[in-house]
Design an enzyme around this catalytic site. Sequence first.
Site, short mmCIF file in Angstrom:
data_model
loop_
_atom_site.label_atom_id
_atom_site.label_comp_id
_atom_site.label_asym_id
_atom_site.label_seq_id
_atom_site.Cartn_x
_atom_site.Cartn_y
_atom_site.Cartn_z
CB SER A 68 -0.97 -0.03 1.18
OG SER A 68 -1.95 0.96 1.08
CG ASP A 76 -2.69 4.26 -1.37
OD1 ASP A 76 -3.40 4.04 -2.38
OD2 ASP A 76 -2.76 3.56 -0.34
CG ASP A 136 -2.90 -0.36 -2.33
OD1 ASP A 136 -2.94 0.81 -1.92
OD2 ASP A 136 -3.52 -1.29 -1.78
CG ASP A 190 -6.12 0.97 -0.54
OD1 ASP A 190 -5.27 1.88 -0.51
OD2 ASP A 190 -6.12 0.02 0.27
#
EC number: 5.4.2.10
Length: 445
Positions: free
Chosen positions: A102, A241, A243, A245
Amino acid sequence: MSNRKYFGTDGIRGRVGDAPITPDFVLKLGWAAGKVLARHGSRKIIIGKDTRISGYMLESALEAGLAAAGLSALFTGPMPTPAVAYLTRTFRAEAGIVISASHNPFYDNGIKFFSIDGTKLPDAVEEAIEAEMEKEISCVDSAELGKASRIVDAAGRYIEFCKATFPNELSLSELKIVVDCANGATYHIAPNVLRELGANVIAIGCEPNGVNINAEVGATDVRALQARVLAEKADLGIAFDGDGDRVIMVDHEGNKVDGDQIMYIIAREGLRQGQLRGGAVGTLMSNMGLELALKQLGIPFARAKVGDRYVLEKMQEKGWRIGAENSGHVILLDKTTTGDGIVAGLQVLAAMARNHMSLHDLCSGMKMFPQILVNVRYTAGSGDPLEHESVKAVTAEVEVALGNRGRVLLRKSGTEPLIRVMVEGEDEAQVTEFAHRIADAVKAV
């Protein structure tokens, strides 16, 4: 929740090369997951990743383990976490696996699973995988081994899904948008989504090299985005960010717009359109300004523990459709099954286009309260500072002084011996003084 050895609240995560994020562990994890998931049916697993250099190594290890258990892997290449959840649903795959840490630096990585319906794997399945990890690896018969293939149109499928969440009658042709993809998984998705909806797009953080993910770019560091929005005289900026999400936005004046403000805009627009079912879920860290602004609109508000997993649980418990963390995780259950930065951003853009209002003006109905956070380190094993009478006494004094126009939140860090002292109220100087007064009491214990 049972005491699990490997799975945390957000899958398995750590520094690459240190247990458990090693090739041999991940191979065995693939095999164990394969053994458990093979009991269920389709025998295919979607594997996506962000742009970390370690993703190549880890996806190969996972694929080898899955193949040994008789399951086939479908690779998406670099793809946002919510895209993997979506593709898992549409391919009717047995599960989806995301290789990502992430918003963490490139040298960390992690493994997260989605079930066939695009939601987090049930605890019981994670526990079954952990139990299988204790066994010796055994290969299925050669004729039963799994295969590996690529989903060549994965990006295009997800781009179309994102665009479908934006109303057909609206266009972004009036907007100049700077988009910051954190050198992460949205780099080849978000700019295309926005361009195809008509926006004039300036893209930054779209040159991943394996080691620059989240490095001074993206939702966790919007300084580069703020500077570029001002330099380009853009209407707004959008940051994701690593990833994809999380989403954080920047208005035309360079002001940061966080997850609380984004949820306020989306909830208010849902109310106006007659589409808001129930209320909105925030967290213990959500700004009091959000709670008061929603109250003025007659929208119920509930707080969950910090963590998108807990926000989702509270939404399901209440039967509500919208939830968010101030860090930019926004979950819209009418559109998706998990936090999706691109989809959340598009709903804000739709509100701008429909109302012919700037992002700055859409935020103006919500007054953000100053929120001061002080971290205090304590000696692990020396007892709980929060249970000390002197700390309780000072905290009570501050709460009385703030009345119903402020909040105090003391909580322990889950990962290190820190007490997080958060004080929120209308007067920044007063709030700062109160936060340090409580912090001093914690230090004195």
